[in-house]
Design an enzyme around this catalytic site. Structure first.
Site, PDB file in Angstrom:
ATOM      1  N   THR A  51       0.802  -1.229   0.000  1.00 13.02           N
ATOM      2  CA  THR A  51       0.000   0.000   0.000  1.00 13.02           C
ATOM      3  C   THR A  51       0.836   1.282   0.000  1.00 13.02           C
ATOM      4  OG1 THR A  51      -1.811  -1.125   1.090  1.00 13.02           O
ATOM      5  CG2 THR A  51      -1.738   1.274   1.336  1.00 13.02           C
ATOM      6  N   HIS A  74      -7.884  -9.152   2.653  1.00 13.64           N
ATOM      7  CA  HIS A  74      -6.958  -9.787   3.601  1.00 13.64           C
ATOM      8  C   HIS A  74      -7.694 -10.785   4.495  1.00 13.64           C
ATOM      9  CE1 HIS A  74      -3.282  -7.611   2.900  1.00 13.64           C
ATOM     10  NE2 HIS A  74      -3.854  -6.432   3.063  1.00 13.64           N
ATOM     11  N   HIS A  85      -2.886  -1.776  -5.583  1.00  7.68           N
ATOM     12  CA  HIS A  85      -2.451  -3.156  -5.844  1.00  7.68           C
ATOM     13  C   HIS A  85      -3.648  -4.075  -5.850  1.00  7.68           C
ATOM     14  CE1 HIS A  85      -3.274  -3.880  -1.641  1.00  7.68           C
ATOM     15  NE2 HIS A  85      -2.516  -2.851  -1.318  1.00  7.68           N
TER      16      HIS A  85
HETATM   17 ZN    ZN Z   1      -3.342  -4.528   2.254  1.00  8.61          ZN
END
Ligand code: ZN
Length: 462
Positions: free
Chosen positions: A79, A200, A245
């Site tokens: 990040t 995540h 990303h």
């Molecule tokens: Zn992340």
């Protein structure tokens, strides 16, 4: 000569121009009339979510603008490095924000996302908001990494201190208020934590959870268009929606345990997964050797041997040994899998790539591009807001076709026409010569050979 004259006449008659730039952002010297730019990042928005889920609002946003299906981002695909690359146009080794966790061996300082406000870490680069303010305009920001830091002695007046509890609506509401009440605001940046957080927690392959969070994200884009409409900014300002990303699925079955390979006391881990930064504490060559044979799904590099294509070598904050896990693998010291989804892997993996969409007066309508480099966004944004870019790793030439004033389509058409005409002319010339040579009255030697051929093969064979 005749051919080139013909081509010139053709291009002139078709009314096409080979001019490559007629941009209206002329810089501050001649008065900067460029409209403001709003840059929005939805953290961890993997490019192929666009193909797998439904985004009615996002589609509405880019149907009348630009869609770049994939951005090739920078290594490490984390990040902080990528958000700083988007606003500086630099690879991580050049801007100095190399990971979410860093150690500087000269100053002996430590950096983490909870402890990121020391300008020391950020001062190696000049983000676009500093250039905007240096040019006499203002910038505003809502949680974009680095915007609450005093970088190169610039503290933004219009900003939030980082607080993940502040809602999307509040972040955007403040930005639009600043942009409407202060006409000198040329650049605004907004950061939102999803879909990274859910990616995540549940892993990108959990379609139920990802569908839920991506619906929420699309709702925020709907709110953004509504809010811009309400404040009279829609269609007047340029808006870019992008991300830093993507996300890869991890698994308990794809764990690499470092303590199984080397003595725990012989190394220090600065950053762990999927790119681990290692400082050997004793017997460096043994540490390196043992790590090298540790696991077939982990690449091990001495700092000087990191491949050039990763642009991750030339900075004192890169540690002596770098471990890079294969896609979907997780590096731990020992113990269990920390999260079901992760990013940070090699930037060539499509799973690590984000997308980009844009809308506003500067952008083409309904224009599609398959990809460009995320570092190219910086020179594009400098062009959009009319500030001179600092030295960077990007290229305006790669991205200028997204702009309505760049006439890329016409140029491509003109080049195509020229090539087409050349092929046709060459073909006709060849055919004409061939026909001419076949005329018996104009080529006596050929006619004679034909006659001899018919009479007797023997003399010809000798
Ligand atoms: Zn992340």
């Amino acid at each position: 000569m005749q051919v080139s004259g013909y081509l010139c006449a053709l291009i002139a008659c078709s009314g096409l121009t080979l001019s490559v730039s007629t941009g209206n952002q002329t810089g501050l010297e001649s008065g900067n009339t460029a409209p403001p730019l709003l840059l929005v990042s939805f953290d961890g928005f993997r490019a192929d979510y666009l193909n797998k889920y439904s985004f009615p609002n996002l589609e509405k946003f880019f149907s009348d603008g630009v869609l770049v299906r994939e951005l090739t981002n920078v290594f490490t695909t984390k990040t902080f490095p990528n958000h700083y690359s988007l606003v500086t146009g630099l690879y991580a080794e050049s801007h100095g924000i190399l990971a979410s966790v860093m150690y500087d061996p000269v100053s002996k300082k430590n950096f983490s996302i909870q402890n990121d406000s020391d300008p020391f870490w950020w001062n190696e680069a000049t983000p676009i908001w500093v250039s905007v303010e240096e040019s006499g305009y203002k910038a505003a920001a809502a949680m974009w990494p680095g915007t609450d830091v005093n970088i190169q002695n610039h503290t933004l007046k219009y900003k939030f201190e980082y607080n993940p509890k502040v809602t999307f609506q509040e972040r955007l509401g403040n930005l639009t208020q600043w942009m409407t009440t202060d006409k000198s605001v040329k650049f605004a940046a907004l950061y939102w934590e999803e879909p990274d957080r859910s990616g995540h927690m549940y892993g990108p392959e959990n379609t139920t959870e990802m569908s839920r969070v991506l619906k929420e994200v699309d709702g925020h884009i709907g709110f953004l268009m509504e809010q811009l409409n309400k404040t009279g900014l829609w269609g007047k300002i340029n808006v870019i929606i992008t991300s830093d990303h993507g996300m890869a699925q991890c698994s308990q079955e794809r764990l690499i345990k470092l303590d199984d390979c080397i003595t725990p006391s012989s190394y220090r881990v600065v950053d762990l997964t999927p790119v681990a930064a290692i400082i050997p504490l004793e017997g460096s060559s043994t540490v390196y050797k043992n790590l090298s044979i540790c696991h077939s799904n982990m690449k091990v590099y001495l700092k000087d041997d990191v491949p050039d294509r990763l642009h991750y070598k030339n900075n004192v904050r890169i540690q002596p040994i770098l471990l890079v896990a294969d896609e979907g693998w997780t590096i731990v010291k020992n113990g269990r899998l920390p999260r079901l989804g992760d990013h940070g892997y090699d930037s060539t993996f499509p799973s690590m790539h984000p997308f980009l969409a844009a809308h506003g007066p500067a952008f083409r309508k309904g224009y599609r591009m398959s990809s460009f480099n995320s570092v190219d966004l910086y020179p594009l944004m400098c062009h959009l807001v009319g500030v001179p870019p600092k030295p960077n790793n990007g290229s305006f030439a790669h991205v200028r076709c997204v702009l309505v004033n760049e006439q890329c389509g016409e140029l491509a058409l003109a080049v195509g026409l020229v090539i087409g005409v050349l092929i046709i002319l060459t073909t006709f010339t060849c055919l004409f010569k061939l026909m001419k040579n076949r005329d018996p009255s104009s080529s006596r030697p050929f006619a004679r050979l034909e006659l001899e051929d018919d009479a007797d093969d023997e003399p010809l064979l000798e």
